[in-house]
Design a protein around this motif. Structure first.
Motif, PDB file in Angstrom:
ATOM      1  N   LEU A   1       0.844  -1.207   0.000  1.00 39.28           N
ATOM      2  CA  LEU A   1       0.000   0.000   0.000  1.00 39.28           C
ATOM      3  C   LEU A   1       0.872   1.247   0.000  1.00 39.28           C
ATOM      4  O   LEU A   1       0.578   2.239  -0.676  1.00 39.28           O
ATOM      5  N   GLU A   2       1.979   1.174   0.741  1.00 40.97           N
ATOM      6  CA  GLU A   2       2.892   2.317   0.858  1.00 40.97           C
ATOM      7  C   GLU A   2       3.474   2.711  -0.496  1.00 40.97           C
ATOM      8  O   GLU A   2       3.703   3.893  -0.768  1.00 40.97           O
TER       9      GLU A   2
ATOM     10  N   ASP B   1       1.972   2.017  -3.377  1.00 42.04           N
ATOM     11  CA  ASP B   1       0.848   2.069  -4.332  1.00 42.04           C
ATOM     12  C   ASP B   1       0.782   0.859  -5.262  1.00 42.04           C
ATOM     13  O   ASP B   1       0.286   0.952  -6.396  1.00 42.04           O
TER      14      ASP B   1
ATOM     15  N   LYS C   1      -4.340  -1.366  -4.372  1.00 35.06           N
ATOM     16  CA  LYS C   1      -5.329  -0.287  -4.332  1.00 35.06           C
ATOM     17  C   LYS C   1      -5.833  -0.135  -2.899  1.00 35.06           C
ATOM     18  O   LYS C   1      -6.157  -1.124  -2.240  1.00 35.06           O
ATOM     19  N   ALA C   2      -5.899   1.092  -2.439  1.00 35.07           N
ATOM     20  CA  ALA C   2      -6.330   1.334  -1.067  1.00 35.07           C
ATOM     21  C   ALA C   2      -7.775   0.906  -0.865  1.00 35.07           C
ATOM     22  O   ALA C   2      -8.161   0.462   0.231  1.00 35.07           O
TER      23      ALA C   2
ATOM     24  N   SER D   1      -8.281  -3.229  -0.059  1.00 28.59           N
ATOM     25  CA  SER D   1      -6.933  -3.789  -0.209  1.00 28.59           C
ATOM     26  C   SER D   1      -6.863  -5.272   0.184  1.00 28.59           C
ATOM     27  O   SER D   1      -6.025  -6.006  -0.330  1.00 28.59           O
TER      28      SER D   1
END
Length: 246
Positions: free
Chosen positions: A195-196, A198, A201-202, A205
């Motif tokens: 996530l950090e 990218d 997808k947020a 997730s």
């Protein structure tokens, strides 16, 4: 187990070969060495090749004037030969000889393995003193073995057969499989890291993380591999954090 096994070097030409053979003996737990009429015995030349571990074997070697003298007290004698055929039939390989040798050693018998001079090996007369003969199979392009190589090959097979159970190298103490809890910690850390940067997808997730989880489940991750991946995650998050500040 190899304490009743003797290596008999007959007519060895080079003291350096005696030293390197002594070193090979210590690798496999054999310490009984007999030297029969070495061509030019020089302990100072033998010792550097024996190294520290083999020095004691060389220093305590039995010196004999003839092969019969060196073989006294041994119940079984195996001679080594590079030549086969003719009357030299029923020749054993190291792999087939070793179980017989170990069986005899376990029965309390003393066993000797005889190696002849480097340039010619044992003669027919000398092999008549041997119970059986051993030949080390080699490529036809180069059948010549250094004396210490031959000693090591035969002793390795004896050592391997003397073990109560098959030898397995000891792994690092942290090479156990990861637990369920550790696998979950790693998955959560990977998810945060992806996530950090990218990669995930947020939005939902957990759903996008499922292929990564399936990928990880295919492996029997060890504790040291867990530590490695956790360290990679930390480094990636640190670099990502620096990029955000810039």
């Amino acid at each position: 187990m190899l304490s009743n096994l003797s290596i008999v070097l007959f007519g060895t030409k080079y003291p350096e070969n005696i030293g390197s053979s002594a070193r090979a003996m210590t690798n496999m737990g054999c310490s009984n060495l007999a030297l029969v009429n070495p061509a030019s015995w020089d302990m100072e030349k033998a010792m550097p090749l024996a190294t520290v571990k083999g020095r004691d074997v060389v220093e305590k070697a039995v010196m004999a004037d003839n092969l019969s003298e060196a073989l006294k007290g041994h119940a079984k004698v195996y001679g080594t030969t590079a030549r086969t055929g003719g009357w030299r039939k029923g020749v054993l390989t190291p792999a087939s000889a070793a179980p017989l040798i170990i069986e005899q050693l376990r029965a309390g018998e003393k066993v000797a393995v005889v190696f002849g001079p480097e340039d010619r090996g044992l003669t027919n007369d000398e092999t008549q003193l041997c119970s059986r003969l051993i030949n080390i199979p080699t490529s036809s392009d180069n059948s010549s073995l250094n004396l210490s190589q031959a000693v090591l090959i035969i002793l390795y097979e004896c050592f391997r057969n003397s073990l109560d159970k098959p030898y397995t190298p000891a792994g690092p103490p942290d090479e156990r499989s990861t637990s369920f809890e550790e696998q979950e910690i790693l998955a959560a850390n990977l998810q945060e890291t992806l996530l950090e940067i990218d990669f995930l997808k947020a939005d939902n997730s957990d759903y996008w993380m499922m292929p990564v989880r399936r990928f990880l489940s295919r492996f029997d991750l060890k504790r040291n591999e867990f530590n490695l991946l956790m360290g990679i995650c930390r480094q990636i998050k640190w670099i990502a954090g620096k990029a955000d500040k810039n």
